[in-house]
Each structure stands twice: as C-alpha cells, then as structure tokens.
Design a protein around this motif. Structure first.
Motif, mmCIF file in Angstrom:
data_model
loop_
_atom_site.group_PDB
_atom_site.id
_atom_site.type_symbol
_atom_site.label_atom_id
_atom_site.label_comp_id
_atom_site.label_asym_id
_atom_site.label_seq_id
_atom_site.Cartn_x
_atom_site.Cartn_y
_atom_site.Cartn_z
ATOM 1 N N ALA A 1 0.480 -1.418 -0.257
ATOM 2 C CA ALA A 1 0.039 0.374 0.075
ATOM 3 C C ALA A 1 0.915 1.510 -0.089
ATOM 4 N N THR A 2 1.834 1.202 0.766
ATOM 5 C CA THR A 2 3.118 2.257 0.905
ATOM 6 C C THR A 2 3.758 2.570 -0.935
ATOM 7 N N ASP A 3 4.221 1.356 -0.850
ATOM 8 C CA ASP A 3 4.961 1.175 -1.928
ATOM 9 C C ASP A 3 4.607 0.532 -3.140
ATOM 10 N N PRO A 4 3.980 1.461 -4.216
ATOM 11 C CA PRO A 4 3.449 0.834 -5.088
ATOM 12 C C PRO A 4 4.017 -0.258 -6.547
ATOM 13 N N ALA A 5 5.164 -0.162 -6.539
ATOM 14 C CA ALA A 5 6.576 -0.854 -6.929
ATOM 15 C C ALA A 5 6.952 -1.713 -6.439
ATOM 16 N N ALA A 6 6.221 -2.587 -5.193
ATOM 17 C CA ALA A 6 6.372 -3.279 -4.445
ATOM 18 C C ALA A 6 5.788 -4.518 -5.136
ATOM 19 N N ALA A 7 4.626 -4.395 -5.933
ATOM 20 C CA ALA A 7 3.773 -5.302 -5.782
ATOM 21 C C ALA A 7 4.041 -6.475 -7.282
ATOM 22 N N TYR A 8 5.077 -5.341 -7.612
ATOM 23 C CA TYR A 8 6.098 -5.687 -8.909
ATOM 24 C C TYR A 8 7.644 -6.537 -8.387
ATOM 25 N N ALA A 9 7.434 -6.684 -7.067
ATOM 26 C CA ALA A 9 8.694 -7.343 -6.859
ATOM 27 C C ALA A 9 8.764 -8.494 -7.412
ATOM 28 N N GLY A 10 10.404 -8.982 -7.857
ATOM 29 C CA GLY A 10 10.287 -10.189 -8.425
ATOM 30 C C GLY A 10 9.505 -10.545 -10.278
ATOM 31 N N ALA A 11 8.392 -9.868 -10.432
ATOM 32 C CA ALA A 11 8.508 -9.852 -11.412
ATOM 33 C C ALA A 11 10.048 -8.942 -12.989
ATOM 34 N N GLU B 1 -7.023 5.680 -9.402
ATOM 35 C CA GLU B 1 -5.886 4.910 -8.566
ATOM 36 C C GLU B 1 -6.282 3.928 -7.918
ATOM 37 N N ASP B 2 -7.453 3.823 -7.642
ATOM 38 C CA ASP B 2 -7.919 2.138 -7.423
ATOM 39 C C ASP B 2 -8.298 1.163 -8.550
ATOM 40 N N CYS B 3 -8.361 1.709 -10.080
ATOM 41 C CA CYS B 3 -8.580 1.065 -10.811
ATOM 42 C C CYS B 3 -6.569 0.327 -10.830
ATOM 43 N N ARG B 4 -6.015 1.187 -10.391
ATOM 44 C CA ARG B 4 -4.354 1.205 -10.675
ATOM 45 C C ARG B 4 -4.193 -0.214 -9.353
ATOM 46 N N ARG B 5 -4.959 0.133 -8.349
ATOM 47 C CA ARG B 5 -4.250 -0.861 -7.005
ATOM 48 C C ARG B 5 -5.002 -2.055 -7.418
ATOM 49 N N TYR B 6 -5.816 -2.290 -7.944
ATOM 50 C CA TYR B 6 -6.356 -2.972 -8.474
ATOM 51 C C TYR B 6 -5.592 -4.234 -9.161
ATOM 52 N N VAL B 7 -4.995 -3.278 -9.996
ATOM 53 C CA VAL B 7 -4.498 -4.077 -11.438
ATOM 54 C C VAL B 7 -2.717 -4.213 -10.504
ATOM 55 N N ARG B 8 -2.070 -3.691 -9.264
ATOM 56 C CA ARG B 8 -1.622 -4.262 -8.661
ATOM 57 C C ARG B 8 -1.730 -5.827 -7.547
ATOM 58 N N ARG B 9 -2.834 -5.590 -7.330
ATOM 59 C CA ARG B 9 -3.085 -6.669 -6.528
ATOM 60 C C ARG B 9 -3.300 -8.543 -7.374
ATOM 61 N N GLN B 10 -3.901 -7.766 -9.133
ATOM 62 C CA GLN B 10 -4.523 -9.134 -10.061
ATOM 63 C C GLN B 10 -3.012 -9.240 -9.810
ATOM 64 N N TYR B 11 -2.129 -8.658 -9.954
ATOM 65 C CA TYR B 11 -0.891 -8.525 -10.764
ATOM 66 C C TYR B 11 -0.094 -9.397 -9.679
ATOM 67 N N ARG B 12 0.129 -9.584 -8.048
ATOM 68 C CA ARG B 12 0.611 -10.024 -7.462
ATOM 69 C C ARG B 12 0.055 -11.015 -7.107
ATOM 70 N N GLU B 13 -1.084 -11.661 -7.197
ATOM 71 C CA GLU B 13 -1.913 -12.821 -7.557
ATOM 72 C C GLU B 13 -1.522 -13.619 -8.140
ATOM 73 N N TRP B 14 -1.148 -13.105 -9.468
ATOM 74 C CA TRP B 14 -1.666 -14.019 -10.612
ATOM 75 C C TRP B 14 -0.176 -14.123 -10.582
ATOM 76 N N SER B 15 1.092 -13.325 -10.429
ATOM 77 C CA SER B 15 2.504 -13.638 -10.483
ATOM 78 C C SER B 15 3.386 -14.763 -9.449
ATOM 79 N N ARG B 16 2.317 -14.831 -8.584
ATOM 80 C CA ARG B 16 2.855 -16.176 -7.714
ATOM 81 C C ARG B 16 2.720 -17.452 -8.288
ATOM 82 N N THR B 17 1.574 -17.571 -9.318
ATOM 83 C CA THR B 17 1.915 -19.139 -9.889
ATOM 84 C C THR B 17 2.163 -18.989 -11.513
#
Length: 123
Positions: A7-17, A104-120
């Motif tokens: 939540a505080t670091d938007p780029a964190a959603a893409y760690a390991g991407a 911004e809600d949509c961009r947060r949604y992308v980050r959550r969805q990407y984080r979930e997707w990338s785990r697989t």
C-alpha cells in the motif's frame, strides 16, 4: 512483503516480476497476433498490459514532476480500467463492490491482481 508495504510502495507489487522490456515485448506480440487473427484478447494480456503501463507510470511519477508524469499516469489508469472492464465482463466483478471506482483504485486493483497472478508464474 506485507499488504501494508504494498500500500505504501506501489512498485512493491512488482517485486520479482520480469524486467519491463520482456513484458512490453509480450504485450506487443499478443496485440499483433490477435489483430492478425481477429481474436479477443485474454485476461493475461490485459493484466500484463496494465502492469507495463503501471510500472512505467510509477517510475515516471518517482522521477519527474507531476505535470511531466501525467501522460504516463493517465495511460496507466486507462490500461487499468481496461483490465477492470474485462473482469466485469468475463468474471462478474462488481467495480463498486470491489471498491474499484477511481483511476487510482483501478491501478491498485491491477497491482493486487498482478501480485496474485505472478505467484503462480515461473519467471
């Protein structure tokens, strides 16, 4: 990484991407293939496209003044909205029920969805 850190670091959603260039290449190739054969884009395309634009916007916003980064931020919001609209159409997502209303809600949604997707995924 915790949800609070995301939540505080938007780029964190893409760690390991994967690096950004291979993601851009994926999106461009998929767009060309689908255009050539006239088929609909799948969710992975919309997610990865939104990821690309969001990552670019995050970098632009961190590097440049808001008025300079505005174009990238707007493009990221548009790509994020496309993913949300795809999910509304294909999964029954309720934007209001999911608190996906503003850009911004949509961009947060992308980050959550990407984080979930990338785990697989294996990158």
């Amino acid at each position: 990484m915790t949800d609070a850190a995301h939540a505080t670091d938007p780029a964190a959603a893409y760690a390991g991407a994967p690096r950004l260039l291979p993601e851009i290449v994926f999106v461009l190739r998929q767009a060309q293939i689908r255009r050539r054969f006239g088929t609909e884009q799948g969710r992975e395309f919309w997610l990865r496209k939104a990821d690309v634009f969001d990552r670019i916007a995050i970098e632009e916003a961190a590097t440049y003044a808001p008025e300079v980064a505005a174009t990238a931020v707007d493009a990221a919001a548009n790509a994020a909205r496309q993913l949300a609209e795809y999910d509304v159409t294909h999964t029954g997502l309720s934007l209001r029920g999911s608190d996906v209303v503003t850009a911004e809600d949509c961009r947060r949604y992308v980050r959550r969805q990407y984080r979930e997707w990338s785990r697989t995924q294996r990158f």
